[in-house]
Scaffold this motif. Structure first.
Motif, PDB file in Angstrom:
ATOM      1  N   ALA A  97       0.843  -1.204   0.000  1.00 55.37           N
ATOM      2  CA  ALA A  97       0.000   0.000   0.000  1.00 55.37           C
ATOM      3  C   ALA A  97       0.874   1.248   0.000  1.00 55.37           C
ATOM      4  O   ALA A  97       0.640   2.202  -0.744  1.00 55.37           O
ATOM      5  N   TYR A  98       1.919   1.197   0.821  1.00 56.38           N
ATOM      6  CA  TYR A  98       2.821   2.341   0.948  1.00 56.38           C
ATOM      7  C   TYR A  98       3.625   2.560  -0.328  1.00 56.38           C
ATOM      8  O   TYR A  98       3.775   3.696  -0.802  1.00 56.38           O
ATOM      9  N   VAL A  99       4.147   1.481  -0.885  1.00 64.57           N
ATOM     10  CA  VAL A  99       4.937   1.568  -2.126  1.00 64.57           C
ATOM     11  C   VAL A  99       4.077   2.112  -3.266  1.00 64.57           C
ATOM     12  O   VAL A  99       4.500   3.002  -4.018  1.00 64.57           O
ATOM     13  N   MET A 100       2.865   1.630  -3.400  1.00 63.93           N
ATOM     14  CA  MET A 100       1.987   2.074  -4.488  1.00 63.93           C
ATOM     15  C   MET A 100       1.676   3.574  -4.365  1.00 63.93           C
ATOM     16  O   MET A 100       1.712   4.310  -5.352  1.00 63.93           O
ATOM     17  N   GLN A 101       1.386   4.000  -3.140  1.00 67.08           N
ATOM     18  CA  GLN A 101       1.075   5.396  -2.869  1.00 67.08           C
ATOM     19  C   GLN A 101       2.285   6.288  -3.188  1.00 67.08           C
ATOM     20  O   GLN A 101       2.158   7.331  -3.832  1.00 67.08           O
ATOM     21  N   HIS A 102       3.454   5.825  -2.745  1.00 68.58           N
ATOM     22  CA  HIS A 102       4.699   6.559  -2.972  1.00 68.58           C
ATOM     23  C   HIS A 102       4.997   6.699  -4.468  1.00 68.58           C
ATOM     24  O   HIS A 102       5.319   7.794  -4.959  1.00 68.58           O
ATOM     25  N   LEU A 103       4.901   5.608  -5.202  1.00 64.49           N
ATOM     26  CA  LEU A 103       5.220   5.648  -6.630  1.00 64.49           C
ATOM     27  C   LEU A 103       4.211   6.522  -7.383  1.00 64.49           C
ATOM     28  O   LEU A 103       4.588   7.303  -8.259  1.00 64.49           O
ATOM     29  N   GLN A 104       2.933   6.379  -7.044  1.00 63.53           N
ATOM     30  CA  GLN A 104       1.908   7.158  -7.734  1.00 63.53           C
ATOM     31  C   GLN A 104       2.101   8.655  -7.502  1.00 63.53           C
ATOM     32  O   GLN A 104       1.917   9.451  -8.413  1.00 63.53           O
ATOM     33  N   LYS A 105       2.501   8.995  -6.286  1.00 62.36           N
ATOM     34  CA  LYS A 105       2.733  10.395  -5.939  1.00 62.36           C
ATOM     35  C   LYS A 105       3.922  10.950  -6.730  1.00 62.36           C
ATOM     36  O   LYS A 105       3.894  12.074  -7.218  1.00 62.36           O
ATOM     37  N   ASN A 106       4.966  10.125  -6.872  1.00 58.57           N
ATOM     38  CA  ASN A 106       6.175  10.574  -7.563  1.00 58.57           C
ATOM     39  C   ASN A 106       6.035  10.573  -9.082  1.00 58.57           C
ATOM     40  O   ASN A 106       6.755  11.299  -9.760  1.00 58.57           O
ATOM     41  N   PHE A 107       5.169   9.720  -9.592  1.00 60.80           N
ATOM     42  CA  PHE A 107       4.971   9.632 -11.046  1.00 60.80           C
ATOM     43  C   PHE A 107       3.472   9.675 -11.322  1.00 60.80           C
ATOM     44  O   PHE A 107       2.863   8.661 -11.688  1.00 60.80           O
ATOM     45  N   PRO A 108       2.869  10.858 -11.164  1.00 56.75           N
ATOM     46  CA  PRO A 108       1.398  10.960 -11.220  1.00 56.75           C
ATOM     47  C   PRO A 108       0.813  10.616 -12.587  1.00 56.75           C
ATOM     48  O   PRO A 108      -0.378  10.299 -12.683  1.00 56.75           O
ATOM     49  N   GLU A 109       1.638  10.659 -13.628  1.00 53.43           N
ATOM     50  CA  GLU A 109       1.081  10.397 -14.961  1.00 53.43           C
ATOM     51  C   GLU A 109       1.132   8.931 -15.360  1.00 53.43           C
ATOM     52  O   GLU A 109       0.530   8.530 -16.355  1.00 53.43           O
ATOM     53  N   ALA A 110       1.823   8.135 -14.577  1.00 57.12           N
ATOM     54  CA  ALA A 110       1.906   6.707 -14.913  1.00 57.12           C
ATOM     55  C   ALA A 110       0.774   5.931 -14.244  1.00 57.12           C
ATOM     56  O   ALA A 110       0.233   6.336 -13.227  1.00 57.12           O
ATOM     57  N   VAL A 111       0.431   4.804 -14.851  1.00 59.61           N
ATOM     58  CA  VAL A 111      -0.546   3.896 -14.253  1.00 59.61           C
ATOM     59  C   VAL A 111       0.214   2.761 -13.570  1.00 59.61           C
ATOM     60  O   VAL A 111       1.044   2.100 -14.196  1.00 59.61           O
ATOM     61  N   PHE A 112      -0.056   2.548 -12.295  1.00 60.88           N
ATOM     62  CA  PHE A 112       0.608   1.489 -11.538  1.00 60.88           C
ATOM     63  C   PHE A 112      -0.388   0.379 -11.213  1.00 60.88           C
ATOM     64  O   PHE A 112      -1.505   0.661 -10.769  1.00 60.88           O
ATOM     65  N   LYS A 113       0.037  -0.851 -11.443  1.00 64.48           N
ATOM     66  CA  LYS A 113      -0.749  -1.995 -10.961  1.00 64.48           C
ATOM     67  C   LYS A 113       0.183  -2.903 -10.183  1.00 64.48           C
ATOM     68  O   LYS A 113       1.390  -2.941 -10.428  1.00 64.48           O
TER      69      LYS A 113
END
Lengths: 150, 150
Positions: A97-113
């Motif tokens: 949960a933490y990793v996903m939130q961190h990555l999404q915040k740092n790369f807001p234009e990418a889609v993470f799954k």
């Protein structure tokens, strides 16, 4: 009770996971260290993804009352539009949960799954792709087969 | 001629490698992506090393005449005195030679040693620890067992 998870189990499950994840068309994989490394490697080979990076978390005893999760490892994902985050198990779910939130915040234009082999019923986070629900303590082959204590 | 390298081969060789590498007392592992990921994971488990990072190389056609190797992934090793760099094979040896030089330059106070499962006779670089000399084209289980075509 510990449940041994052999390479044969892993191979079968990872082949299934590849078929599930394939249509997401990820351009890069971020592997959560250490647990996600073998799965990330085999997914990357199966999906033909060359860009494999990693991130590491540590749980610190910040105070007597609560633990704090810290992240290490800067990912370079500015040119990637779809990223698959890989770990072995969503146990408490806090790491993912933490990793996903961190990555999404740092790369807001990418889609993470996210994808794992296992999820525990008690996990606070459900990965986008997972194969098994874990009832017991899973002892992965990479934990058991290389132990010097044997 | 391709030579299939199964999980059983890998398990046996990695157990040997752990015994060789153990006395180096590494505080961190840097895994070369993608090839080094599964070995790095299993070495880290066997050696009880929690700090596992990764680095990625790409070979670019810089000009018509020569190819250039580029490195991606910043490692944070400022607090680590002994680092084990892990890849599956020293093939041409160029990747590992370049990675070792790069890391040593960036962290001049740390001691870096390298380990692989295989070395080719023609490699320009000899890892500090290795298990097998490769005569044929090695087809690692992580390359073969997860191929969608396979």
């Amino acid at each position: 009770m510990k449940q041994y998870y052999s390479y044969e189990n892993f191979r079968n499950d990872t082949q299934k996971l590849i078929l599930e994840v394939k249509n997401f068309n990820a351009g890069a994989i971020v592997s959560v260290a250490r647990g996600g490394f073998t799965l990330a490697h085999c997914l990357a080979e199966g999906l033909d993804i060359r860009d494999v990076q990693s991130i590491r978390t540590e749980l610190y005893d910040a105070t007597c009352k609560r633990k704090e999760l810290s992240l290490f490892g800067a990912c370079s994902l500015a040119d990637v539009s779809r990223v698959l985050v890989v770990d072995d198990i969503a146990d408490s779910g806090e790491t993912l949960a933490y990793v996903m939130q961190h990555l999404q915040k740092n790369f807001p234009e990418a889609v993470f799954k996210s994808s794992t082999l296992f999820i525990k019923k008690t996990s606070i986070y459900e990965p986008d792709f997972w194969i098994n629900e874990a009832d017991a303590w899973i002892e992965f082959f990479w934990e058991k087969d290389f132990s010097l204590a044997g």
